[in-house]
Design a protein around this motif. Structure first.
Motif, mmCIF file in Angstrom:
data_model
loop_
_atom_site.group_PDB
_atom_site.id
_atom_site.type_symbol
_atom_site.label_atom_id
_atom_site.label_comp_id
_atom_site.label_asym_id
_atom_site.label_seq_id
_atom_site.Cartn_x
_atom_site.Cartn_y
_atom_site.Cartn_z
ATOM 1 N N ALA A 4 -8.400 11.268 13.026
ATOM 2 C CA ALA A 4 -8.007 9.863 12.886
ATOM 3 C C ALA A 4 -7.589 9.527 11.458
ATOM 4 O O ALA A 4 -6.590 8.843 11.242
ATOM 5 C CB ALA A 4 -9.148 8.954 13.332
ATOM 6 N N LYS A 5 -8.337 10.016 10.494
ATOM 7 C CA LYS A 5 -8.048 9.708 9.092
ATOM 8 C C LYS A 5 -6.669 10.219 8.673
ATOM 9 O O LYS A 5 -6.029 9.640 7.805
ATOM 10 C CB LYS A 5 -9.135 10.319 8.208
ATOM 11 C CG LYS A 5 -9.123 9.832 6.781
ATOM 12 C CD LYS A 5 -10.355 10.355 6.039
ATOM 13 C CE LYS A 5 -10.441 9.755 4.661
ATOM 14 N NZ LYS A 5 -11.675 10.148 3.986
ATOM 15 N N ASP A 6 -6.187 11.283 9.326
ATOM 16 C CA ASP A 6 -4.886 11.862 9.002
ATOM 17 C C ASP A 6 -3.723 11.004 9.484
ATOM 18 O O ASP A 6 -2.632 11.079 8.920
ATOM 19 C CB ASP A 6 -4.739 13.256 9.625
ATOM 20 C CG ASP A 6 -5.739 14.261 9.098
ATOM 21 O OD1 ASP A 6 -6.196 14.110 7.943
ATOM 22 O OD2 ASP A 6 -6.070 15.198 9.851
ATOM 23 N N ILE A 7 -3.925 10.239 10.538
ATOM 24 C CA ILE A 7 -2.801 9.491 11.105
ATOM 25 C C ILE A 7 -2.880 7.985 10.875
ATOM 26 O O ILE A 7 -1.928 7.273 11.149
ATOM 27 C CB ILE A 7 -2.634 9.773 12.615
ATOM 28 C CG1 ILE A 7 -3.821 9.266 13.412
ATOM 29 C CG2 ILE A 7 -2.379 11.252 12.859
ATOM 30 C CD1 ILE A 7 -3.598 9.307 14.926
ATOM 31 N N MET A 8 -4.005 7.481 10.377
ATOM 32 C CA MET A 8 -4.166 6.042 10.159
ATOM 33 C C MET A 8 -3.346 5.587 8.956
ATOM 34 O O MET A 8 -2.931 6.387 8.127
ATOM 35 C CB MET A 8 -5.630 5.708 9.910
ATOM 36 C CG MET A 8 -6.109 6.210 8.565
ATOM 37 S SD MET A 8 -7.787 5.723 8.209
ATOM 38 C CE MET A 8 -7.807 6.010 6.435
ATOM 39 N N HIS A 9 -3.134 4.284 8.874
ATOM 40 C CA HIS A 9 -2.614 3.732 7.635
ATOM 41 C C HIS A 9 -3.777 3.021 6.942
ATOM 42 O O HIS A 9 -4.655 2.456 7.583
ATOM 43 C CB HIS A 9 -1.409 2.808 7.854
ATOM 44 C CG HIS A 9 -1.692 1.592 8.679
ATOM 45 N ND1 HIS A 9 -1.582 1.579 10.052
ATOM 46 C CD2 HIS A 9 -2.081 0.349 8.330
ATOM 47 C CE1 HIS A 9 -1.883 0.384 10.510
ATOM 48 N NE2 HIS A 9 -2.196 -0.380 9.491
ATOM 49 N N THR A 10 -3.796 3.136 5.632
ATOM 50 C CA THR A 10 -4.888 2.556 4.847
ATOM 51 C C THR A 10 -4.593 1.093 4.554
ATOM 52 O O THR A 10 -3.522 0.590 4.847
ATOM 53 C CB THR A 10 -5.073 3.330 3.531
ATOM 54 O OG1 THR A 10 -3.850 3.266 2.794
ATOM 55 C CG2 THR A 10 -5.442 4.778 3.789
ATOM 56 N N GLY A 11 -5.552 0.458 3.953
ATOM 57 C CA GLY A 11 -5.350 -0.919 3.527
ATOM 58 C C GLY A 11 -5.648 -1.950 4.594
ATOM 59 O O GLY A 11 -5.201 -3.081 4.495
#
Length: 141
Positions: A4-11
């Motif tokens: 999940a962390k690889d494909i999410m957008h941050t912020g």
């Protein structure tokens, strides 16, 4: 292995339950997002729902309600869904498909660190994965 962390957008940004929908719309504009997780009691430790731009339009404006008087908490409904940052993509897709949702908050150590949206899926997944996801999320029950 993609997680999940690889494909999410941050912020990803929280909206406290007591904030009004006009403020929510301003935050969405400022952060260029279409959804905000709603936090209980103004804190950022417990999610009580997700507010979308569509919620503001359909459940407030189109109903003749005043967005400066309706709060994010007023529109929070159902059980909020989220995924751990370390979850594999298959788990992400399953969670979104099973609950027919288009945006999924990503949590690490009980803290919101990002969001996965349709656009994130389109950027990171195969055409077959996206087609399977869309069929299940958009299919009429």
């Amino acid at each position: 292995m993609t997680i999940a962390k690889d494909i999410m957008h941050t912020g990803a940004t929280w909206i406290p339950a007591h904030e009004t929908l006009d403020r929510a719309a301003q935050l969405m504009r400022e952060h260029n997002v279409g959804a905000l997780p709603i936090s209980a009691n103004g804190g950022q430790d417990r999610m009580i729902g997700i507010l979308t731009d569509r919620d503001i339009v359909i459940d407030c404006v189109a109903m003749g309600r005043d967005p400066s008087k309706v709060t994010a908490g007023d529109l929070a409904q159902g059980t909020p869904r989220w995924i751990d940052a370390g979850a594999e993509v298959e788990e992400v897709l399953e969670e979104m498909q099973n609950h027919r949702i288009r945006r999924l908050p990503v949590v690490e150590n009980k803290k919101l660190i990002g969001m996965i949206s349709e656009a994130d899926l389109a950027q990171h997944l195969s055409d077959d994965q996206i087609a399977g996801w869309a069929e299940k999320v958009y299919a009429h029950s």
